[in-house]
Design a protein around this motif. Structure first.
Motif, mmCIF file in Angstrom:
data_model
loop_
_atom_site.group_PDB
_atom_site.id
_atom_site.type_symbol
_atom_site.label_atom_id
_atom_site.label_comp_id
_atom_site.label_asym_id
_atom_site.label_seq_id
_atom_site.Cartn_x
_atom_site.Cartn_y
_atom_site.Cartn_z
ATOM 1 N N THR A 129 0.821 -1.221 0.000
ATOM 2 C CA THR A 129 0.000 0.000 0.000
ATOM 3 C C THR A 129 0.850 1.264 0.000
ATOM 4 O O THR A 129 0.324 2.359 0.157
ATOM 5 N N VAL A 130 2.169 1.096 -0.155
ATOM 6 C CA VAL A 130 3.051 2.263 -0.127
ATOM 7 C C VAL A 130 2.725 3.186 -1.298
ATOM 8 O O VAL A 130 2.552 2.730 -2.430
ATOM 9 N N ARG A 131 2.622 4.448 -1.014
ATOM 10 C CA ARG A 131 2.378 5.423 -2.079
ATOM 11 C C ARG A 131 3.701 6.051 -2.503
ATOM 12 O O ARG A 131 4.621 6.167 -1.698
ATOM 13 N N PRO A 132 3.792 6.485 -3.752
ATOM 14 C CA PRO A 132 5.047 7.091 -4.210
ATOM 15 C C PRO A 132 5.316 8.410 -3.506
ATOM 16 O O PRO A 132 4.410 9.233 -3.337
ATOM 17 N N GLY A 133 6.563 8.604 -3.101
ATOM 18 C CA GLY A 133 6.960 9.862 -2.482
ATOM 19 C C GLY A 133 7.477 10.865 -3.492
ATOM 20 O O GLY A 133 7.960 11.930 -3.120
ATOM 21 N N ILE A 134 7.369 10.505 -4.784
ATOM 22 C CA ILE A 134 7.824 11.386 -5.866
ATOM 23 C C ILE A 134 6.745 11.435 -6.935
ATOM 24 O O ILE A 134 6.271 10.405 -7.412
ATOM 25 N N LEU A 135 6.348 12.630 -7.337
ATOM 26 C CA LEU A 135 5.469 12.846 -8.480
ATOM 27 C C LEU A 135 6.298 13.468 -9.602
ATOM 28 O O LEU A 135 7.239 14.216 -9.340
ATOM 29 N N SER A 136 5.937 13.184 -10.845
ATOM 30 C CA SER A 136 6.682 13.732 -11.975
ATOM 31 C C SER A 136 5.738 14.338 -12.996
ATOM 32 O O SER A 136 4.568 13.949 -13.098
ATOM 33 N N SER A 137 6.272 15.285 -13.762
ATOM 34 C CA SER A 137 5.500 15.935 -14.817
ATOM 35 C C SER A 137 6.428 16.221 -15.985
ATOM 36 O O SER A 137 7.463 16.875 -15.814
ATOM 37 N N ASN A 138 6.066 15.737 -17.176
ATOM 38 C CA ASN A 138 6.913 15.891 -18.350
ATOM 39 C C ASN A 138 6.619 17.197 -19.086
ATOM 40 O O ASN A 138 5.467 17.546 -19.321
ATOM 41 N N TRP A 139 7.665 17.925 -19.406
ATOM 42 C CA TRP A 139 7.646 19.115 -20.257
ATOM 43 C C TRP A 139 7.005 20.347 -19.624
ATOM 44 O O TRP A 139 7.050 21.427 -20.196
ATOM 45 N N THR A 140 6.411 20.213 -18.472
ATOM 46 C CA THR A 140 5.780 21.374 -17.837
ATOM 47 C C THR A 140 5.637 21.117 -16.342
ATOM 48 O O THR A 140 5.921 20.030 -15.849
ATOM 49 N N ILE A 141 5.213 22.143 -15.623
ATOM 50 C CA ILE A 141 4.927 22.016 -14.196
ATOM 51 C C ILE A 141 3.475 22.431 -13.968
ATOM 52 O O ILE A 141 3.086 23.558 -14.317
ATOM 53 N N PRO A 142 2.646 21.556 -13.423
ATOM 54 C CA PRO A 142 1.253 21.918 -13.154
ATOM 55 C C PRO A 142 1.184 23.110 -12.198
ATOM 56 O O PRO A 142 1.936 23.174 -11.220
ATOM 57 N N VAL A 143 0.286 24.030 -12.456
ATOM 58 C CA VAL A 143 0.167 25.234 -11.630
ATOM 59 C C VAL A 143 -0.017 24.909 -10.145
ATOM 60 O O VAL A 143 0.588 25.572 -9.287
ATOM 61 N N PRO A 144 -0.825 23.898 -9.756
ATOM 62 C CA PRO A 144 -0.969 23.602 -8.327
ATOM 63 C C PRO A 144 0.348 23.272 -7.634
ATOM 64 O O PRO A 144 0.453 23.436 -6.410
ATOM 65 N N ASP A 213 6.618 15.998 10.042
ATOM 66 C CA ASP A 213 7.872 16.758 10.051
ATOM 67 C C ASP A 213 8.653 16.633 8.741
ATOM 68 O O ASP A 213 9.841 16.943 8.691
ATOM 69 N N SER A 214 8.000 16.185 7.681
ATOM 70 C CA SER A 214 8.692 15.969 6.411
ATOM 71 C C SER A 214 8.938 17.280 5.662
ATOM 72 O O SER A 214 8.444 18.349 6.043
ATOM 73 N N LEU A 215 9.709 17.163 4.581
ATOM 74 C CA LEU A 215 10.013 18.283 3.702
ATOM 75 C C LEU A 215 9.398 18.029 2.332
ATOM 76 O O LEU A 215 9.271 16.880 1.905
ATOM 77 N N LEU A 216 9.041 19.100 1.639
ATOM 78 C CA LEU A 216 8.521 19.000 0.278
ATOM 79 C C LEU A 216 9.417 19.810 -0.646
ATOM 80 O O LEU A 216 9.727 20.965 -0.359
ATOM 81 N N GLU A 217 9.803 19.193 -1.761
ATOM 82 C CA GLU A 217 10.709 19.837 -2.712
ATOM 83 C C GLU A 217 10.077 19.863 -4.101
ATOM 84 O O GLU A 217 9.559 18.857 -4.581
ATOM 85 N N LEU A 218 10.108 21.025 -4.726
ATOM 86 C CA LEU A 218 9.776 21.159 -6.145
ATOM 87 C C LEU A 218 11.088 21.317 -6.891
ATOM 88 O O LEU A 218 11.820 22.284 -6.686
ATOM 89 N N ASP A 219 11.397 20.351 -7.742
ATOM 90 C CA ASP A 219 12.647 20.340 -8.498
ATOM 91 C C ASP A 219 12.304 20.453 -9.979
ATOM 92 O O ASP A 219 11.599 19.596 -10.522
ATOM 93 N N TYR A 220 12.818 21.502 -10.647
ATOM 94 C CA TYR A 220 12.583 21.653 -12.076
ATOM 95 C C TYR A 220 13.265 20.549 -12.882
ATOM 96 O O TYR A 220 13.062 20.448 -14.090
ATOM 97 N N GLY A 221 14.071 19.717 -12.220
ATOM 98 C CA GLY A 221 14.633 18.528 -12.840
ATOM 99 C C GLY A 221 15.425 18.831 -14.103
ATOM 100 O O GLY A 221 16.400 19.579 -14.093
ATOM 101 N N GLY A 222 14.986 18.244 -15.223
ATOM 102 C CA GLY A 222 15.689 18.436 -16.488
ATOM 103 C C GLY A 222 15.296 19.686 -17.242
ATOM 104 O O GLY A 222 15.952 20.048 -18.234
ATOM 105 N N LEU A 223 14.248 20.380 -16.815
ATOM 106 C CA LEU A 223 13.792 21.563 -17.542
ATOM 107 C C LEU A 223 14.849 22.664 -17.645
ATOM 108 O O LEU A 223 14.940 23.331 -18.678
ATOM 109 N N PRO A 224 15.678 22.927 -16.611
ATOM 110 C CA PRO A 224 16.699 23.969 -16.737
ATOM 111 C C PRO A 224 17.687 23.740 -17.882
ATOM 112 O O PRO A 224 18.295 24.687 -18.373
ATOM 113 N N HIS A 225 17.856 22.484 -18.324
ATOM 114 C CA HIS A 225 18.745 22.204 -19.445
ATOM 115 C C HIS A 225 18.081 22.534 -20.781
ATOM 116 O O HIS A 225 18.737 22.562 -21.816
#
Length: 277
Positions: A129-144, A213-225
């Motif tokens: 039942t483990v849920r992913p701790g990482i979400l991904s989005s290709n070519w764009t970043i959803p506004v939310p 007490d967790s942290l949340l990170e938004l990483d532009y990932g490969g988009l900066p390249h």
């Protein structure tokens, strides 16, 4: 996993893991052989590419990854496991659901598709039942995805050695508070329909996956390249989304429209690059 992908990651405090996992991640954090932060995304991409270029391509690895993204904040270790197998299963399920069978088989032969589907089903049937701790989005970043953060949490690195990074990091408790505030403003001044399904899904995801007490990170990932220094330097999407919410609360419709058009124009230009030669 595409090279031009952005990520939302939840980093759990080391104390939140079961004793066996905690010991493993503590040892992992001191291991000289683990992928370092600056190289971790490239290492994950390489691993994914090696599976896809085999014949036939391998949808998901046989075993779950034992790698993770790590952060230390105030001398406290935070861990975000890659969960490569789980994320690959989920991504393939979404791909299969959205793609005609004849087309999907051109990418993944039926035997490998069945192997992946059977593996995912067996994992779920076993109580997974483990849920992913990482979400991904290709070519764009959803506004939310911009809503949980503030401008002061922004970090942009454009170094001479080709390191290009744009990310935001915050406490998950703050992120949830900002999401709830934004949803409340949208409901009050526009209506219930204004709160998008993606926003609600994001709130649910954080509620079900994140330790208090967790942290949340938004990483532009490969988009900066993919984007120029000027584009990245001028990207203030987080501040603009926050500004639009506050303008809406003040009844400043002109400012809301201005910021909305600015955000839409910026990300429309990024999405257009997907179809460029």
């Amino acid at each position: 996993m595409l090279p031009y992908t952005a990520y939302l990651r939840v980093y759990q405090p080391i104390e939140s893991f079961p004793p066996r996992d905690r010991r493993y991640w503590e040892a992992y954090a001191t291991s000289p052989g683990r992928p370092r932060r600056v190289n971790a995304l490239a290492a994950e991409h390489t691993e994914s590419l090696n599976r896809l270029i085999t014949t036939p391509p391998v949808v998901a690895p046989e075993e779950e990854s034992r790698d993770a993204y790590l952060r230390r904040v105030d001398e406290r270790l935070y861990v975000c496991p890659w969960q490569t197998r789980l994320r690959s299963w989920r991504a393939f399920a979404e791909f299969s659901a959205a793609t005609p069978v004849a087309l999907s088989e051109a990418f993944v032969p039926e035997p490998e598709a069945e192997r992946a589907e059977d593996g995912y089903r067996e994992w779920r049937d076993s109580g997974g039942t483990v849920r992913p701790g990482i979400l991904s989005s290709n070519w764009t970043i959803p506004v939310p995805w911009f809503v949980p953060f503030e401008e002061r949490e922004r970090c942009l690195v454009l170094s001479a050695n080709s390191t290009r990074t744009l990310l935001y990091l915050t406490r998950t408790a703050l992120a949830k508070r900002r999401l709830e505030h934004t949803a409340a403003v949208l409901r009050e001044y526009i209506g219930e329909h204004a709160v998008s399904a993606s926003t609600e899904q994001l709130v649910d995801w954080l509620s079900l996956t994140a330790h208090p007490d967790s942290l949340l990170e938004l990483d532009y990932g490969g988009l900066p390249h993919l984007l120029s220094d000027d584009h990245l330097g001028e990207d203030r999407s987080v501040a603009e989304v926050a500004g639009a919410v506050e303008a809406l609360a003040k009844g400043d419709a002109e400012r809301v429209l201005e910021l909305r058009e600015r955000i839409t124009r910026r990300w429309k230009s990024v999405r257009a690059l997907q179809h460029a030669n």
